[in-house]
Design an enzyme around this catalytic site. Structure first.
Site, PDB file in Angstrom:
ATOM      1  N   GLN A 165       0.798  -1.229   0.000  1.00  0.00           N
ATOM      2  CA  GLN A 165       0.000   0.000   0.000  1.00  0.00           C
ATOM      3  C   GLN A 165       0.833   1.282   0.000  1.00  0.00           C
ATOM      4  O   GLN A 165       0.502   2.228  -0.702  1.00  0.00           O
ATOM      5  CB  GLN A 165      -0.932  -0.016   1.216  1.00  0.00           C
ATOM      6  CG  GLN A 165      -1.852   1.168   1.343  1.00  0.00           C
ATOM      7  CD  GLN A 165      -2.826   0.986   2.492  1.00  0.00           C
ATOM      8  OE1 GLN A 165      -3.792   0.243   2.393  1.00  0.00           O
ATOM      9  NE2 GLN A 165      -2.571   1.639   3.604  1.00  0.00           N
ATOM     10  N   GLU A 208      -3.439   9.735  -0.747  1.00  0.00           N
ATOM     11  CA  GLU A 208      -2.732  10.535   0.251  1.00  0.00           C
ATOM     12  C   GLU A 208      -1.704  11.447  -0.405  1.00  0.00           C
ATOM     13  O   GLU A 208      -0.778  11.932   0.254  1.00  0.00           O
ATOM     14  CB  GLU A 208      -2.064   9.619   1.279  1.00  0.00           C
ATOM     15  CG  GLU A 208      -3.077   8.751   1.994  1.00  0.00           C
ATOM     16  CD  GLU A 208      -2.495   7.946   3.135  1.00  0.00           C
ATOM     17  OE1 GLU A 208      -1.296   8.061   3.421  1.00  0.00           O
ATOM     18  OE2 GLU A 208      -3.260   7.191   3.751  1.00  0.00           O
ATOM     19  N   ASP A 245       4.037   0.291   4.535  1.00  0.00           N
ATOM     20  CA  ASP A 245       2.768  -0.196   5.050  1.00  0.00           C
ATOM     21  C   ASP A 245       2.271  -1.202   4.019  1.00  0.00           C
ATOM     22  O   ASP A 245       1.832  -0.822   2.930  1.00  0.00           O
ATOM     23  CB  ASP A 245       1.760   0.953   5.224  1.00  0.00           C
ATOM     24  CG  ASP A 245       0.417   0.444   5.761  1.00  0.00           C
ATOM     25  OD1 ASP A 245       0.310  -0.769   6.031  1.00  0.00           O
ATOM     26  OD2 ASP A 245      -0.519   1.266   5.908  1.00  0.00           O
ATOM     27  N   GLU A 287       4.693  -2.154   8.479  1.00  0.00           N
ATOM     28  CA  GLU A 287       3.343  -2.051   9.051  1.00  0.00           C
ATOM     29  C   GLU A 287       2.427  -3.075   8.383  1.00  0.00           C
ATOM     30  O   GLU A 287       2.466  -3.242   7.158  1.00  0.00           O
ATOM     31  CB  GLU A 287       2.831  -0.624   8.796  1.00  0.00           C
ATOM     32  CG  GLU A 287       1.416  -0.377   9.280  1.00  0.00           C
ATOM     33  CD  GLU A 287       0.944   1.044   8.943  1.00  0.00           C
ATOM     34  OE1 GLU A 287       1.784   1.955   8.811  1.00  0.00           O
ATOM     35  OE2 GLU A 287      -0.276   1.231   8.796  1.00  0.00           O
ATOM     36  N   ASP A 314      -1.353  -2.074  12.628  1.00  0.00           N
ATOM     37  CA  ASP A 314      -2.430  -1.119  12.334  1.00  0.00           C
ATOM     38  C   ASP A 314      -3.760  -1.880  12.305  1.00  0.00           C
ATOM     39  O   ASP A 314      -4.478  -1.927  13.303  1.00  0.00           O
ATOM     40  CB  ASP A 314      -2.127  -0.422  10.999  1.00  0.00           C
ATOM     41  CG  ASP A 314      -3.284   0.416  10.485  1.00  0.00           C
ATOM     42  OD1 ASP A 314      -4.194   0.713  11.269  1.00  0.00           O
ATOM     43  OD2 ASP A 314      -3.286   0.783   9.280  1.00  0.00           O
ATOM     44  N   LYS A 339      -4.839   5.388  15.448  1.00  0.00           N
ATOM     45  CA  LYS A 339      -5.797   6.202  14.689  1.00  0.00           C
ATOM     46  C   LYS A 339      -7.029   6.339  15.565  1.00  0.00           C
ATOM     47  O   LYS A 339      -7.690   5.331  15.860  1.00  0.00           O
ATOM     48  CB  LYS A 339      -6.181   5.492  13.406  1.00  0.00           C
ATOM     49  CG  LYS A 339      -5.065   5.296  12.384  1.00  0.00           C
ATOM     50  CD  LYS A 339      -5.545   4.262  11.368  1.00  0.00           C
ATOM     51  CE  LYS A 339      -4.679   4.197  10.145  1.00  0.00           C
ATOM     52  NZ  LYS A 339      -4.975   2.968   9.364  1.00  0.00           N
TER      53      LYS A 339
HETATM   54  C1  2PG Z   1      -3.274   2.987   6.790  1.00  0.00           C
HETATM   55  C2  2PG Z   1      -4.129   4.211   6.524  1.00  0.00           C
HETATM   56  C3  2PG Z   1      -3.323   5.467   6.330  1.00  0.00           C
HETATM   57  P1  2PG Z   1      -6.572   4.039   5.667  1.00  0.00           P
HETATM   58  O1  2PG Z   1      -3.556   1.895   6.286  1.00  0.00           O
HETATM   59  O2  2PG Z   1      -2.349   3.068   7.573  1.00  0.00           O
HETATM   60  O3  2PG Z   1      -2.344   5.315   5.353  1.00  0.00           O
HETATM   61  O4  2PG Z   1      -4.995   3.988   5.453  1.00  0.00           O
HETATM   62  O5  2PG Z   1      -6.917   5.346   6.303  1.00  0.00           O
HETATM   63  O6  2PG Z   1      -7.153   3.880   4.283  1.00  0.00           O
HETATM   64  O7  2PG Z   1      -6.912   2.881   6.554  1.00  0.00           O
HETATM   65 MG    MG Z   2      -1.884   0.912   7.627  1.00  0.00          MG
END
Ligand code: 2PG
Ligand code: MG
Length: 416
Positions: A165, A208, A245, A287, A314, A339
């Site tokens: 990603q 992004e 990531d 990640e 994550d 997050k």
């Molecule tokens: C991630 C996030 C940010 P998303 O996977 O870490 O890059 O992506 O907000 O789409 O989950």
């Molecule tokens: Mg991530």
């Protein structure tokens, strides 16, 4: 005690043009605050549930129901109520919702109130927002985080041309956010020039703001990042590090293997691939190297990467204290991507943060791929002393709002 006078909300659009929520909260002394909240695309299954209308409008993504919940049910319950701080407010929100995943009122509605209360409380106390966030911790030590900046995107943040990603750059030669952003600008420009030449077309940008050229395989993202760093005149390793990531939940197969571009790999082959990348390049973190339910292999990944680079969770942990505890107990990771909207209130995000810290984990405070122009994330990363911040690329205003807020904090405060 802090008394709430009014709570209001409305639908706005995020950086992908999709609906999200803005909320305004006023205290009884007429201190008011407005916030808006982000939304992910490569979401973890264990995330708190955003409420989406599911109707024809905005192809199901409308937030009218969440806005109505906020303006009617939450506002009615909070109006003229007094709270002795963030924890009490967040506890009341959890009680009002009553579900384990916030699916009744919507995690988007709940988080908007939690954050609006934080911003209004900070203003009432004449604190900078990062100072307020710091004050929520038992032993605050605000500081500027290290930047992890998106350079190349694939997977769900681009058009799926490669499985991985994100490839991120950590510009490290400068002694300030400002100097490191200048270094990153050089690298970004060199990367764009390499892409333009190689594919005879300018690179499209992803969700992004990162570059999304039609790479044939994921490893080219790292090879080209290294090339851009060299072309910009920086030394990989001492002046610039890299990170990935993988977001592997999005390329796991039904039988627990991984579709890395055109290869089908077993978990241990994929782990070996990451290890070989970490041997070749100065990777600070991997990640989501494995899928969110692949609990059996995460400890193997962590052990294999060892001290060479961080095993960053994550989707695995989703800022959820119960899942973080499981990851600690099984030695599945040693770093947390935090997050706030994965869990839905500031207080629960704080619990997640403190739990990770209690296990000696590093913490990266992260934006979502769908963002707004709000900049509270920068204050959160500084206030909680995050080791890293992940905002996205250095283009697009919803990303720059956060970088520019870091620059403002750096300019006005002497934080280490
Ligand atoms: C991630 C996030 C940010 P998303 O996977 O870490 O890059 O992506 O907000 O789409 O989950
Ligand atoms: Mg991530």
């Amino acid at each position: 005690m802090i008394k709430i006078k009014t709570v209001d909300a409305w639908e706005i659009l995020d950086s992908r043009g999709r609906p999200t929520i803005a909320a305004a909260l006023c205290l009884n002394d007429d201190t008011c605050a407005v916030v808006s909240i982000p939304s992910g695309a490569s979401t973890g299954r264990a995330e708190a549930k955003e409420l989406r209308d599911g109707e024809k409008r905005f192809r199901g993504l409308g937030c009218h129901q969440a806005v109505t919940n906020l303006r009617e049910r939450i506002a009615a319950a909070l109006r003229n109520e007094s709270f002795d701080g963030q924890e009490a407010l967040d506890a009341r929100l959890l009680e009002l919702d009553g579900t384990s995943d916030k699916s009744r009122l919507g995690a988007n509605a709940i988080l908007a109130v939690s954050l609006a209360f934080a911003r209004a409380s900070a203003a009432r106390q004449h604190l900078e927002l990062f100072e307020y966030f710091a004050s929520l911790l038992p032993s605050p030590s605000p500081r500027l985080p290290e930047l992890t900046i998106n350079l190349f995107s694939g997977g769900k943040h681009a058009f799926g041309q490669v499985a991985i990603q994100d490839v991120l750059v950590l510009p490290r030669s400068g002694s300030s956010i400002s100097a490191n952003l200048a270094q990153m600008y050089d690298i970004y420009q060199e990367a764009a020039a390499i892409i333009r030449k190689r594919y005879a077309a300018p690179a499209l940008t992803a969700d992004e703001g990162g570059l999304a050229p039609p790479f044939a395989k994921s490893s080219e993202m790292l090879d080209t990042a290294a090339e851009a760093v060299n072309a910009a005149g920086y030394e990989l390793g001492s002046e610039v590090a890299l990170a990935i990531d993988a977001a592997a939940s999005h390329f796991v197969t039904a039988d627990g293997k991984y579709r890395l571009d055109d290869q089908i790999l077993s978990p241990s082959d994929l782990i070996d691939t990451f290890y070989s990348w970490a041997e070749r390049y100065p990777l600070v973190s991997v990640e989501d190297g494995l899928a969110e339910e692949d609990w059996n292999h995460w400890p193997v990944l962590r052990q294999k990467l060892g001290d060479r680079c961080l095993t960053l969770a994550d989707d695995l942990t989703c800022t959820n204290p119960a899942r973080i505890q499981q990851a600690i107990d099984t030695a599945a990771a040693n770093a947390l991507l935090l997050k706030v909207n994965q869990i839905g209130t500031l207080t629960e995000a704080k619990q997640a943060y403190l739990l990770a810290r209690s296990a000696g984990w590093r913490v990266s405070i992260s934006a979502r791929s769908g963002e707004t122009e709000d900049n509270w994330l920068a204050d959160l990363a500084v206030g909680w002393g995050g080791d890293f911040i992940k905002i996205g690329s250095i283009t697009q205003s919803e990303r720059l709002a956060k970088y520019n807020r870091l620059l403002q904090i750096e300019h006005t405060r002497s934080l280490g």
